[in-house]
Design a protein around this motif. Structure first.
Motif, PDB file in Angstrom:
ATOM      1  N   ARG A 257    -103.479  25.316  47.262  1.00  0.00           N
ATOM      2  CA  ARG A 257    -104.272  24.687  46.284  1.00  0.00           C
ATOM      3  C   ARG A 257    -104.041  25.428  44.984  1.00  0.00           C
ATOM      4  O   ARG A 257    -104.098  24.526  43.964  1.00  0.00           O
ATOM      5  CB  ARG A 257    -105.911  25.084  46.788  1.00  0.00           C
ATOM      6  CG  ARG A 257    -106.819  24.758  46.018  1.00  0.00           C
ATOM      7  CD  ARG A 257    -106.774  23.266  45.563  1.00  0.00           C
ATOM      8  NE  ARG A 257    -108.041  22.554  45.179  1.00  0.00           N
ATOM      9  CZ  ARG A 257    -107.880  21.584  44.191  1.00  0.00           C
ATOM     10  NH1 ARG A 257    -106.763  20.681  44.353  1.00  0.00           N
ATOM     11  NH2 ARG A 257    -108.769  21.253  43.654  1.00  0.00           N
ATOM     12  N   ALA A 258    -103.878  26.502  44.777  1.00  0.00           N
ATOM     13  CA  ALA A 258    -103.586  27.251  43.655  1.00  0.00           C
ATOM     14  C   ALA A 258    -102.219  26.419  42.792  1.00  0.00           C
ATOM     15  O   ALA A 258    -102.448  26.228  41.524  1.00  0.00           O
ATOM     16  CB  ALA A 258    -103.467  28.882  43.443  1.00  0.00           C
TER      17      ALA A 258
ATOM     18  N   ALA B  37     -99.584  22.759  39.363  1.00  0.00           N
ATOM     19  CA  ALA B  37     -98.805  21.562  39.093  1.00  0.00           C
ATOM     20  C   ALA B  37     -99.462  20.627  38.165  1.00  0.00           C
ATOM     21  O   ALA B  37     -99.006  20.188  37.398  1.00  0.00           O
ATOM     22  CB  ALA B  37     -98.320  21.141  40.421  1.00  0.00           C
ATOM     23  N   ASP B  38    -100.537  20.252  38.421  1.00  0.00           N
ATOM     24  CA  ASP B  38    -101.404  19.425  37.500  1.00  0.00           C
ATOM     25  C   ASP B  38    -101.437  19.731  36.237  1.00  0.00           C
ATOM     26  O   ASP B  38    -101.158  18.816  35.298  1.00  0.00           O
ATOM     27  CB  ASP B  38    -103.016  19.276  38.211  1.00  0.00           C
ATOM     28  CG  ASP B  38    -103.095  18.650  39.438  1.00  0.00           C
ATOM     29  OD1 ASP B  38    -102.017  17.983  39.891  1.00  0.00           O
ATOM     30  OD2 ASP B  38    -104.050  18.871  40.225  1.00  0.00           O
ATOM     31  N   TRP B  39    -101.577  20.896  35.846  1.00  0.00           N
ATOM     32  CA  TRP B  39    -101.766  21.529  34.404  1.00  0.00           C
ATOM     33  C   TRP B  39    -100.328  21.111  33.794  1.00  0.00           C
ATOM     34  O   TRP B  39     -99.999  20.737  32.703  1.00  0.00           O
ATOM     35  CB  TRP B  39    -102.289  23.018  34.407  1.00  0.00           C
ATOM     36  CG  TRP B  39    -101.986  23.817  33.102  1.00  0.00           C
ATOM     37  CD1 TRP B  39    -102.447  23.251  31.742  1.00  0.00           C
ATOM     38  CD2 TRP B  39    -100.720  24.209  32.698  1.00  0.00           C
ATOM     39  NE1 TRP B  39    -101.991  23.928  30.856  1.00  0.00           N
ATOM     40  CE2 TRP B  39    -100.727  24.560  31.459  1.00  0.00           C
ATOM     41  CE3 TRP B  39     -99.652  24.818  33.476  1.00  0.00           C
ATOM     42  CZ2 TRP B  39    -100.069  25.477  30.614  1.00  0.00           C
ATOM     43  CZ3 TRP B  39     -98.751  25.590  32.938  1.00  0.00           C
ATOM     44  CH2 TRP B  39     -98.942  26.064  31.389  1.00  0.00           C
TER      45      TRP B  39
ATOM     46  N   CYS C  92     -88.773  19.141  41.543  1.00  0.00           N
ATOM     47  CA  CYS C  92     -88.455  18.286  42.501  1.00  0.00           C
ATOM     48  C   CYS C  92     -89.365  17.895  43.327  1.00  0.00           C
ATOM     49  O   CYS C  92     -90.133  16.696  43.506  1.00  0.00           O
ATOM     50  CB  CYS C  92     -87.194  18.678  43.379  1.00  0.00           C
ATOM     51  SG  CYS C  92     -85.531  19.213  42.322  1.00  0.00           S
ATOM     52  N   THR C  93     -89.806  18.648  44.326  1.00  0.00           N
ATOM     53  CA  THR C  93     -90.649  18.460  45.560  1.00  0.00           C
ATOM     54  C   THR C  93     -91.909  17.900  45.051  1.00  0.00           C
ATOM     55  O   THR C  93     -92.455  16.863  45.484  1.00  0.00           O
ATOM     56  CB  THR C  93     -90.690  19.601  46.671  1.00  0.00           C
ATOM     57  OG1 THR C  93     -89.503  20.006  46.910  1.00  0.00           O
ATOM     58  CG2 THR C  93     -91.415  19.171  47.471  1.00  0.00           C
ATOM     59  N   ARG C  94     -92.759  18.907  44.260  1.00  0.00           N
ATOM     60  CA  ARG C  94     -94.044  18.426  44.082  1.00  0.00           C
ATOM     61  C   ARG C  94     -94.251  17.567  42.732  1.00  0.00           C
ATOM     62  O   ARG C  94     -95.204  16.738  42.942  1.00  0.00           O
ATOM     63  CB  ARG C  94     -94.685  19.777  43.203  1.00  0.00           C
ATOM     64  CG  ARG C  94     -95.161  20.980  44.184  1.00  0.00           C
ATOM     65  CD  ARG C  94     -95.781  22.110  43.421  1.00  0.00           C
ATOM     66  NE  ARG C  94     -95.776  23.103  44.624  1.00  0.00           N
ATOM     67  CZ  ARG C  94     -96.974  23.267  45.436  1.00  0.00           C
ATOM     68  NH1 ARG C  94     -98.028  22.057  45.357  1.00  0.00           N
ATOM     69  NH2 ARG C  94     -97.172  24.172  46.231  1.00  0.00           N
ATOM     70  N   LEU C  95     -92.973  17.397  42.053  1.00  0.00           N
ATOM     71  CA  LEU C  95     -93.201  16.176  41.184  1.00  0.00           C
ATOM     72  C   LEU C  95     -92.791  14.754  41.796  1.00  0.00           C
ATOM     73  O   LEU C  95     -93.713  13.773  41.477  1.00  0.00           O
ATOM     74  CB  LEU C  95     -92.120  16.303  40.101  1.00  0.00           C
ATOM     75  CG  LEU C  95     -91.757  15.270  39.370  1.00  0.00           C
ATOM     76  CD1 LEU C  95     -92.957  15.190  38.162  1.00  0.00           C
ATOM     77  CD2 LEU C  95     -90.587  15.428  38.156  1.00  0.00           C
TER      78      LEU C  95
END
Length: 730
Positions: A184-185, A190-192, A229-232
């Protein structure tokens, strides 16, 4: 009796002078090592009456903190101010090294006086515990001398802290987070990171301080590959899926493209052109961004990019795209696409139209040419003539209303690129008007008035007509800029274009009446710009929008045909017949006549025009902007053919501006030498960031937010300075 007062005043003055001289003599001896220790930190000062210059009192000033005390008992003052820790600089300076706060302590710069007092008492009694023995007691007039000076005390304290830690190590407990909390953190991080979009680089994830922060809060190190890569990929797929779902739900849409006329983008520079899809329900969805060279682009190229975007959104069913709004004026791309696809309504951005009107005024209106030339002469004389500049700064330093230098327009050509320097020059001349009047009356200015340029500038400054024209030019610019700012914030629909220009005409009429100027040249420029920006859809949407219905004497709410010219009425007929199938053209015209004579049910018309107070803008706004379109889809089903035209026109936006990207984003997105993988990553990152901004309606750039923050901070600083100045004068 007449000589008694002067004699007593002289006696008191002589006594104060002797007292002052005696204290100075004591301090001189003490500095040489023949007096009390505290004189190294006290300096006698003589306070005089500003009216008659007679001494009124003798004070002791602390050379460490600039505090002033009575000079009646220096020994007692030293005990109270120095020994008891009242002086923050003395107490910190004479503290044993073992008791100095470490560098990492944020509170070390703000000592607690009461606590320091007790610590100083302890130091006087336990001076042997200091690495410097008795030299650190309060009887020592000066701190220990190290090779690096006073600044060596902190590193020495740090060294002693390190020794203590090695003797008795104490490790802070690291919080233990569950895998769910860690995920979650990192999702929030990643959003920011993605929404920052170029302002923060991927390499920042590997910065040692950032890694230390993550470890401190119990998080593992953020992997660059994970974020790039992954999160993007996951965020992009999520945003793209949601965007496509919203577009597929809508029966039709409008494409808005912004960035073709980027004011900071010149020939050879890179510009980021953003494409956004406007949906009938008011939702905005980011579609794509393309990089283009600045300057004049071929119309065919712009047309191809627009059509490629439309096909990418709706595939083979191109009729779902009912129009385009773009900030490109001189290109024929919009007109060509409209001629090739008769169902489309392609218009130019209303906001850019107002900016172009400002440029037309500056280039074509004689008022602006005269004011610009005279302002440049004034600014150049003040800024580049040393003797006059010194005179200008002399009056400026006396606290008059102008506190900066006169900003000069780089060149007349620069006005077409950026209006800000031109407006800044006018504002500076207006703000320093009092100083300029004083300068031309000063003897130093009269000495150089033999030069023709200086004499001409003096005549200009003393000319009342010049200041009237300058205020008029500045007022006109601020008037249009204020309307432009409101247009950018409100993003009006196409049906509001005619009222906007009518509002502009009314305000300009009040303007030239106020400044007693001729109205002919101004009206000519406004009408010329109106004709260049005008589109028949303005008139058609104005007539079909229930928001503009006018109540007649019989109580009916009828469309406002009386506000249109004959040519605009013909434009309504032509546009309606063009936007329906050929076999329905005559039906649509009959329904238009019925709409003209019957209008809308009064109850529904009042519901559409209902307004409510908006606390953000402080104005009355339409309660439900979507009501105009919804009325045609529900209550006016008898107008089958005309209704199809109305629902497609009434949701069209008249502005293309939306998302503002930072320069760093453009540089990174359009950077040279990127591989195919880097380009795809940049596309995904821009898409995720832009869609997030649309979701939260945050259209301003980081630079603008920083400027607002710094502006608010400077305002707070000014308020604090005023309070401090007030308290010091009391």
């Amino acid at each position: 009796m007449s000589n008694a007062n002067p004699t007593s005043e002289d006696a008191a003055a002589n006594a104060l002078n002797k007292r002052y001289e005696g204290l100075v003599a004591l301090r001189t001896k003490a500095v040489k090592g023949k007096g009390a220790w505290y004189w190294a930190h006290f300096e006698p000062i003589l306070i005089r009456n500003p009216d008659n210059n007679l001494p009124t009192s003798v004070k002791l000033k602390c050379t460490l903190c600039d505090s002033a005390f009575s000079a009646s008992n220096p020994s007692r003052t030293a005990s109270e101010h120095l020994k008891r820790g009242t002086c923050p600089n003395f107490s910190l300076m004479l503290k044993p090294i073992s008791q100095l706060p470490p560098l990492s302590s944020p509170s070390s710069s703000q000592p607690n006086h009461r606590k320091r007092g007790s610590e100083s008492q302890q130091t006087a009694g336990t001076s042997n515990s200091s690495p410097f023995g008795n030299e650190m007691s309060f009887l020592s007039p000066m701190p220990p001398v190290l090779s690096g000076g006073r600044e060596d005390l902190r590193p020495l304290a740090q060294l002693e802290d390190s020794v203590k830690k090695l003797k008795s190590p104490k490790t802070l407990p690291i919080p233990v987070l569950s895998n769910k909390q860690v995920d979650r953190a990192f999702d929030l991080l990643a959003d920011w990171f993605y929404e920052s979009c170029g302002s923060v680089n991927f390499s920042s994830l590997e910065h040692p301080k950032f890694k230390a922060f993550l470890n401190h809060v119990g998080l593992p190190n953020a992997l660059k590959s994970d974020f790039s890569c992954t999160r993007l990929d996951s965020k992009f797929v999520e945003a793209r899926t949601e965007s496509e779902a919203r577009i597929s739900d809508a029966a039709f849409f409008q494409v808005a493209c912004d960035g073709w006329r980027n004011k900071s983008c010149g020939n050879g520079d890179k510009c980021l052109v953003k494409f956004i899809v406007n949906l009938p329900n008011g939702t905005r969805v980011f579609q794509r961004a393309v990089c283009s060279n600045g300057g004049r682009l071929p119309s065919q190229y712009v047309e191809e990019v627009m059509w490629e975007t439309i096909r990418g959104v709706c595939g083979n069913n191109a009729q779902r795209c009912v129009g385009i709004v773009a900030d490109k004026y001189k290109s024929k791309a919009l007109k060509n696409l409209e001629l090739q696809n008769n169902w489309m309504v392609n218009i130019s951005c209303q906001l850019q139209g107002f900016f172009s009107l400002i440029r037309n005024f500056i280039r074509e209106l004689p008022l602006f040419r005269t004011v610009t030339d005279k302002c440049l002469k004034i600014a150049n004389l003040i800024n580049y003539q040393s003797q006059i500049r010194k005179c200008f700064h002399k009056f400026r330093s006396q606290g008059l209303e102008f506190t900066g230098f006169i900003r000069v327009l780089p060149s007349k050509y620069a006005i077409s690129k950026n209006l800000s320097p031109f407006i800044a020059m006018l504002e500076d001349i207006l703000n320093c008007s009092r100083i300029l009047h004083l300068v031309v009356l000063d003897d130093s200015y009269k000495a150089v008035c033999l030069e023709d340029g200086a004499r001409e500038v003096a005549d200009t400054i003393q000319d009342v007509g010049f200041w009237n024209n300058l205020e008029a030019a500045h007022s006109l610019l601020k008037l249009i800029m204020a309307m432009s700012k409101e247009i950018e914030a409100e993003r009006p629909f196409v049906g509001q274009c005619l009222p906007l220009w009518e509002e502009l005409r009314g305000k300009v009429k009040e303007w030239y009446t106020k400044y007693n100027l001729a109205e002919g040249p101004v009206e000519k420029i406004i009408e010329s710009r109106f004709e260049k920006n005008y589109h028949p859809a303005w008139s058609a949407a104005f007539i079909l929008d229930p928001l503009n219905l006018v109540r007649d004497g019989s109580g009916k709410y009828l469309p406002p045909f009386k506000y249109l010219t004959n040519e605009q009425e013909k434009d309504v007929d032509k546009l309606v017949t063009r936007l329906v199938p050929v076999d329905e053209a005559h039906i649509a015209l009959m329904e238009l006549m019925k709409w003209r004579s019957e209008g809308l049910d009064p109850l529904y018309a009042q519901a559409v025009q209902l307004k409510q107070w908006d606390a953000v803008t402080g104005k009355m706004k339409i309660a439900n902007p979507q009501s105009s379109r919804l009325v045609w889809e529900t209550c006016l089903k008898d107008f089958n053919s005309l209704g199809k035209v109305a629902v497609r026109l009434l949701f069209l936006h008249a502005t293309s501006s939306g998302i503002k990207c930072d320069w760093s984003v453009t540089r990174w997105f359009c950077g040279q030498g990127h591989s195919r993988l880097d380009f795809e990553r940049a596309q995904k990152l821009v898409f995720v960031a832009a869609q997030a901004k649309l979701e939260r309606r945050g259209f301003s750039s980081a630079e603008e937010k920083d400027a607002e923050l710094l502006g608010s901070m400077s305002g707070e600083d000014e308020m604090v300075n005023e309070v401090l100045a007030l308290t010091s004068s009391m």
